[in-house]
Structures are given as C-alpha cells and as structure tokens.
Design a protein around this motif. Structure first.
Motif, mmCIF file in Angstrom:
data_model
loop_
_atom_site.group_PDB
_atom_site.id
_atom_site.type_symbol
_atom_site.label_atom_id
_atom_site.label_comp_id
_atom_site.label_asym_id
_atom_site.label_seq_id
_atom_site.Cartn_x
_atom_site.Cartn_y
_atom_site.Cartn_z
ATOM 1 N N SER A 70 -5.512 8.247 -2.743
ATOM 2 C CA SER A 70 -5.890 7.456 -3.924
ATOM 3 C C SER A 70 -5.323 6.036 -3.855
ATOM 4 O O SER A 70 -5.343 5.299 -4.834
ATOM 5 C CB SER A 70 -5.399 8.132 -5.213
ATOM 6 O OG SER A 70 -6.008 9.397 -5.385
ATOM 7 N N GLY A 71 -4.826 5.657 -2.669
ATOM 8 C CA GLY A 71 -4.148 4.376 -2.525
ATOM 9 C C GLY A 71 -5.001 3.158 -2.818
ATOM 10 O O GLY A 71 -4.473 2.096 -3.167
ATOM 11 N N PHE A 72 -6.325 3.289 -2.699
ATOM 12 C CA PHE A 72 -7.169 2.111 -2.926
ATOM 13 C C PHE A 72 -7.138 1.652 -4.381
ATOM 14 O O PHE A 72 -7.476 0.504 -4.676
ATOM 15 C CB PHE A 72 -8.607 2.389 -2.486
ATOM 16 C CG PHE A 72 -9.426 1.130 -2.329
ATOM 17 C CD1 PHE A 72 -9.217 0.281 -1.253
ATOM 18 C CD2 PHE A 72 -10.388 0.779 -3.261
ATOM 19 C CE1 PHE A 72 -9.944 -0.883 -1.116
ATOM 20 C CE2 PHE A 72 -11.128 -0.382 -3.134
ATOM 21 C CZ PHE A 72 -10.907 -1.223 -2.050
ATOM 22 N N TYR A 73 -6.703 2.525 -5.282
ATOM 23 C CA TYR A 73 -6.589 2.104 -6.682
ATOM 24 C C TYR A 73 -5.514 1.033 -6.855
ATOM 25 O O TYR A 73 -5.572 0.247 -7.809
ATOM 26 C CB TYR A 73 -6.310 3.306 -7.580
ATOM 27 C CG TYR A 73 -7.530 4.171 -7.784
ATOM 28 C CD1 TYR A 73 -8.506 3.829 -8.721
ATOM 29 C CD2 TYR A 73 -7.742 5.310 -7.019
ATOM 30 C CE1 TYR A 73 -9.642 4.600 -8.900
ATOM 31 C CE2 TYR A 73 -8.879 6.092 -7.187
ATOM 32 C CZ TYR A 73 -9.821 5.730 -8.120
ATOM 33 O OH TYR A 73 -10.952 6.489 -8.281
ATOM 34 N N ILE A 74 -4.560 0.983 -5.948
ATOM 35 C CA ILE A 74 -3.574 -0.096 -5.973
ATOM 36 C C ILE A 74 -4.251 -1.412 -5.643
ATOM 37 O O ILE A 74 -4.007 -2.442 -6.291
ATOM 38 C CB ILE A 74 -2.437 0.210 -4.982
ATOM 39 C CG1 ILE A 74 -1.700 1.480 -5.397
ATOM 40 C CG2 ILE A 74 -1.476 -0.971 -4.863
ATOM 41 C CD1 ILE A 74 -0.749 2.019 -4.353
ATOM 42 N N SER A 75 -5.119 -1.388 -4.647
ATOM 43 C CA SER A 75 -5.883 -2.582 -4.271
ATOM 44 C C SER A 75 -6.800 -3.015 -5.412
ATOM 45 O O SER A 75 -6.910 -4.214 -5.719
ATOM 46 C CB SER A 75 -6.695 -2.296 -3.017
ATOM 47 O OG SER A 75 -7.391 -3.443 -2.586
ATOM 48 N N LYS A 214 -23.674 -0.439 -2.594
ATOM 49 C CA LYS A 214 -23.919 0.336 -3.809
ATOM 50 C C LYS A 214 -22.639 0.624 -4.588
ATOM 51 O O LYS A 214 -22.694 1.114 -5.725
ATOM 52 C CB LYS A 214 -24.607 1.665 -3.464
ATOM 53 C CG LYS A 214 -25.910 1.527 -2.682
ATOM 54 C CD LYS A 214 -26.915 0.619 -3.387
ATOM 55 C CE LYS A 214 -27.445 1.226 -4.683
ATOM 56 N NZ LYS A 214 -28.469 0.341 -5.297
ATOM 57 N N GLY A 215 -21.497 0.303 -4.002
ATOM 58 C CA GLY A 215 -20.228 0.560 -4.678
ATOM 59 C C GLY A 215 -19.208 1.067 -3.684
ATOM 60 O O GLY A 215 -19.314 0.836 -2.475
ATOM 61 N N ILE A 216 -18.210 1.767 -4.189
ATOM 62 C CA ILE A 216 -17.185 2.375 -3.351
ATOM 63 C C ILE A 216 -17.027 3.834 -3.762
ATOM 64 O O ILE A 216 -17.402 4.224 -4.870
ATOM 65 C CB ILE A 216 -15.824 1.653 -3.466
ATOM 66 C CG1 ILE A 216 -15.352 1.644 -4.921
ATOM 67 C CG2 ILE A 216 -15.896 0.242 -2.906
ATOM 68 C CD1 ILE A 216 -13.924 1.177 -5.090
ATOM 69 N N ASN A 217 -16.472 4.640 -2.857
ATOM 70 C CA ASN A 217 -16.176 6.016 -3.242
ATOM 71 C C ASN A 217 -14.727 6.123 -3.713
ATOM 72 O O ASN A 217 -14.018 5.122 -3.811
ATOM 73 C CB ASN A 217 -16.504 6.991 -2.109
ATOM 74 C CG ASN A 217 -15.651 6.754 -0.858
ATOM 75 O OD1 ASN A 217 -14.596 6.117 -0.910
ATOM 76 N ND2 ASN A 217 -16.108 7.279 0.262
ATOM 77 N N GLU A 218 -14.273 7.345 -3.983
ATOM 78 C CA GLU A 218 -12.952 7.537 -4.594
ATOM 79 C C GLU A 218 -11.801 7.129 -3.671
ATOM 80 O O GLU A 218 -10.697 6.867 -4.153
ATOM 81 C CB GLU A 218 -12.786 9.003 -5.006
ATOM 82 C CG GLU A 218 -13.815 9.481 -6.033
ATOM 83 C CD GLU A 218 -13.776 8.683 -7.316
ATOM 84 O OE1 GLU A 218 -12.666 8.285 -7.730
ATOM 85 O OE2 GLU A 218 -14.851 8.461 -7.915
ATOM 86 N N THR A 219 -12.047 7.065 -2.378
ATOM 87 C CA THR A 219 -10.988 6.662 -1.456
ATOM 88 C C THR A 219 -11.098 5.197 -1.039
ATOM 89 O O THR A 219 -10.350 4.732 -0.181
ATOM 90 C CB THR A 219 -10.991 7.552 -0.198
ATOM 91 O OG1 THR A 219 -12.260 7.433 0.468
ATOM 92 C CG2 THR A 219 -10.744 9.011 -0.568
#
Length: 243
Positions: A70-75, A214-219
């Motif tokens: 879930s580290g991309f939520y930091i970005s 189209k967006g990004i996924n959860e990771t």
C-alpha cells in the motif's frame, strides 16, 4: 516541524536517511538546503537545481504500520499536498504525471522521491524528497521544466512555501492515518496527467504503443487501455509516458 538547515549537501534524502540510522526522529523533521549537488529522481535520474533559487527538502514522516503493497498511498498523499499548496498561489492547470511529477500545463515544476523505511514487513516511516522549482528561470537542456516564477512572473518566498507544504502534508497524512484510501485514490486520479486522452507509451523493451490512461490500481500501477481493448497495469519500470 523540526528544521535542519544546510548550506550545501549532496542529497537531502541521503543525509536524512543517515540521521535516521543513528537516532529516533521527530515526525515532520525537515532537512533543507539552498544547494543540493547530487539530487536524485526516480530510477536513479539526477535532479539539477540552481543555488538558492528553489525549495529542496526532505521530510521524515512516521507511518502508522502501512503494508508494503500500500506504499503508493504515501506518494499520492505527498503529490496531493504539493498540489494543494500550489493552488493557494493560483498556479494554473496542475497535474500529476505518474507516478509523482507535478506539472503546470505540461511543464514539470516539482519532483518527488519517496524512500520508505521498512520494519517487520511494514512501512515504519518515509523520507519524502521534494524538489520544487521556485525562482529559477533557466533550465539548460530541460525543455519540459518550468518554475513558479516563469509561470506567474512573481518572486516567491521559500520559507512561506515550506510552511504551507508542511501544513498540507499534515492534512493529507491525517487522511492516510485514517485509512481514507478510496478518497485519496479518487482525488489523485482527478489530477492524473493525460487521463482518458490518447497518448503514446514506451515499454521496457523500448517499443512504443498508443493507449489511454484510465487510472491506477491499488498498488499504484498505471492502468492503460491499449489498442486491443485490454486494460493493462504497468509498474514504474514497465512503461514510460511520452509527451
């Protein structure tokens, strides 16, 4: 905010990481320098900045046991904080070029480098490296770079920008601490550069192909609709957006 000011340093991220290895850090500790000589970007790229012209910082942020995947939520949180700050100054047409370059129109004005500190399979803390082009007006051999001064014609105060960035980082990391993942992802995708527009990409083999973001996924992988009608997910090393 605990502020460490340096006249010059190779890399604020590297300096802050060295301090972290020696002692416990206060949340939102900031290392700031007026001259970074060995700035780093994504995937080992360099980041060049004229002395005293820009805001070059690294921020230590304690994370409440976020799983590695879930580290991309930091970005996302960091990118959204920078955009929130820039909106205060009416910087026009702000976008995030995946994964976390901040653009005004199609010009890069801010680079972000996230380095996570892992313990027991969890992200314990992050070092948020932020390089914001503020009052620099010449970018040799960087035609896609710009700055706040170029865009607005105004001279900006770096101390004011720093205080607002920290305030806005606190705002978005509170959302992350509350596990507001869906809201963060939705807002991040709202600013995603070239979303739903025909674009050209280059894969890791060097092959170019058309598609639609189209967006990004959860990771945090980039979702691209390819010409065969299939949505494929790419990580940072897997694809490059050409623009």
């Amino acid at each position: 905010m605990h502020l460490i000011k340096l006249n010059a340093i190779g890399s604020t991220n590297s300096y802050l990481r060295q301090i972290c290895a020696k002692r416990e850090m206060q949340d939102f500790t900031v290392v700031l320098t007026s001259h970074q000589t060995e700035g780093r970007g994504q995937m080992g790229t360099s980041w060049s900045s004229q002395k005293g012209k820009n805001l070059t910082i690294s921020v230590y942020k304690r994370i409440q046991t976020l799983p590695i995947d879930s580290g991309f939520y930091i970005s996302m949180s960091t990118s959204l904080a920078i955009i929130r700050t820039l909106k205060r100054f009416n910087i026009p047409r702000l976008f995030v070029k995946w994964p976390n370059d901040i653009l005004s129109e199609d010009k890069k004005i801010c680079g972000i480098l996230i380095e996570n500190l892992i313990k027991n399979g969890k992200i314990e803390a992050s070092i948020l490296g932020i390089g914001l082009n503020v009052n620099q007006v010449e970018f040799q051999k960087l035609p896609k770079a710009s700055s706040l001064k170029i865009i607005t014609g105004r001279i900006f105060d770096n101390d004011e920008l720093l205080n607002l960035i920290i305030e806005d980082l606190r705002f978005y990391f509170q959302k992350l601490d509350k596990s507001e993942f869906r809201n963060l992802k939705r807002e991040y995708e709202k600013f995603l550069f070239r979303k739903n527009k025909p674009s050209t990409f280059k894969d890791k083999e060097g092959n170019m192909f058309p598609g639609y973001i189209k967006g990004i996924n959860e990771t945090g992988q980039l979702k691209v609709l390819t010409e065969d009608g299939i949505i494929k997910a790419y990580d940072l090393k897997g694809v490059e957006l050409l623009y």
